[in-house]
Scaffold this active site. Sequence first.
Site, PDB file in Angstrom:
ATOM      1  N   GLU A 202       0.886  -1.536   0.185  1.00  0.00           N
ATOM      2  CA  GLU A 202      -0.246  -0.150   0.147  1.00  0.00           C
ATOM      3  C   GLU A 202       0.962   1.276  -0.257  1.00  0.00           C
ATOM      4  OE1 GLU A 202      -2.750  -0.179   2.979  1.00  0.00           O
ATOM      5  OE2 GLU A 202      -4.422  -2.029   1.492  1.00  0.00           O
ATOM      6  N   GLU A 384      -5.928  -7.807  -1.191  1.00  0.00           N
ATOM      7  CA  GLU A 384      -6.390  -8.287  -0.161  1.00  0.00           C
ATOM      8  C   GLU A 384      -7.474  -7.578  -0.271  1.00  0.00           C
ATOM      9  OE1 GLU A 384      -4.395  -5.647   3.295  1.00  0.00           O
ATOM     10  OE2 GLU A 384      -2.910  -5.537   2.864  1.00  0.00           O
TER      11      GLU A 384
END
Length: 486
Positions: A202, A384
Site C-alpha cells: 500500500e 487483500e
Amino acid sequence: MRSFPKGFLWGGASADFQYEGGFDEGGRGLLSHDYETDGSLEHPRHHTMQKSDGTLIKPRSSFFYADPIPNDAWPVFLEDAYYPSHQAVDFYHHYKEDIALMAGMGFNVYRFSICWSRIYPNGDEELPNEEGLQFYDDVISELEKYHIQPLITICHDEMPMALALKYDGWSSRHLIDCYVKYCRTLFKRYGDRCKYWLTFNEINAVRGFGPCGTRESDGAARYQAAHHMFVASAKAVKLGHELMPGSMFGTMYAMSELYPATCKPEDMMHGLLARRENWYFIDIMERGYYPSYAKQIWQHHGFDALDITDEDRQILKEGQLDYIAFSYYRSNTTKAGDPWFNVGGSDNPYLENTPWGWPIDPLGLRYVMNTIYDRIQKPIFIVENGMGAIDQADENGYVEDDYRIDYLRAHFKCMKEAILEDGVECLGYTMWAPVDLVSLSTGEMKKRYGFIYVDMDDKGQGTLKRTPKKSYEWMKQVIATNGEEL
C-alpha cells in the site's frame, strides 16, 4: 456456474507485525511499529516517545493521522501501554498449525511479509541474522509440504527502528542501499522457492514514522520518501529478474474505489483529480516514468519539485513491475470542495457500512479491476479483500459468520465477471486475513477478518487457540470447485 481460469491462485494474506509476534526472539531487532499502541475508532493508535526534557508524547500513527515527531523525541516503552506487535497472534510459534489450517481450505498461495528487522536487526549490518533467515526457510518448507506457493511482501509498512532513528527513514537515500542489500539476501536465500514478490505494501497510503520512519509527515516529506521507495523498488525488480529468471514483481496499492458523488461536471472533474492521488503511484512504478500531472500533485501538497536524478529516472524505466497488486475493501465518494483522499472519502448513500464504517460495494471490485487493467494492461492480483466484523464465538470458539460468507460470495461473483466477461487478466486472490490478527488501523483484535478464530482479546489475553469458523468450510468448497460453486 463457470469456474475461474485454470491455475487461478486462491489464498490468504497477512503482515508480520500484525500476525507474527516473537518480537524479542530469534535475534529480531526492534521494528518501527514496536512502539505503537493499540487503539480504537474513538482513540487512534499512537507511538510512545520521550523528549530530551523528559516529557512523554504520544504522536498518532495511521493512514488518517500521522503526527510529526520532534527531533529530540525518542521511542520508549511504557509499562501501562499495550503494544500489539510484540505478541500479535503468535504465528512465530504457531506457523505449522496455521499453515496446516490454510492447507485444509485448499490454499495454493499464501501472502506473508518478511520482517525486515528479523533479517537485519538494525538494517545496516554487514551480515544478516541467520536465525531469522532460518525461520522463513522453515515457513516456506511448511508451505511446500502442502503445495502452497509463497507470495512474499518484502516491506509491509515498516523498517528496522534503527534506520528510522539513524537516517530518518525513507527521507534518506541511504535507505535505498539498505533495502536493496536486504532484497539481495532474500533473493539468494529464497529465490528458487518463490516466484511472486511484492516490493512494498500500500505504498500510496503510507506516511509518517511507523510505515516510513520519517519524522515529518507533510506532503514534501511524504512524496520524497515515496520517490526513494520507487527507486528502491525498481532496483530490486531489476536485481530480482537477474538473480531469479521467471520471477514476477508487483507492489501493492490501496485501490478501493472513489466515485464522483454526482454527475455534476464539477464533481466529475474533482473525482478525476482526486483519483490521481492513487494513479500517480501506479503510473510511475508500472510505466517507469513520472506522469504529466505529477507537478500538479506536488503543488497541491505545498511544494514544487522533488530531488530526482537522471540516474533515478533511468532505473525507474529499467525496473518496471510485472503485475499490479492491490487491496480492495470498500468504495467512497468525493465531490467538488472535498479534500483529496488517498484512502477513504465520503459515505455512499446507496451502500451499507461495516461496524467500522466501511461501505460494502462488491460491484466496485469489478469496476476497479477494469479501470486498472484498462489503464496499465498488465496482470492484476487482488492481494487483500475482506470485512472486519465482531464475531461471537460459542464456548468451543466456533463462529457462525454468515455475514462474511455473504460478503465474500458477492465479491467473488463480481471478480468472476471481471475476469470471464470483461477479459481482465487476474493472477489470483488472497483474502485478508485467513487467521484472525490485530487490526492495522485501530490495533484491535475484535475487528476480525479470518476464516479461523483466535482466542485473544484486544489486550492480548487468551489461549490463542485456533478454531475454524463456518466460513472455513464454505471457502474450502469455493476453492475445491475453483469458484464454480459460490
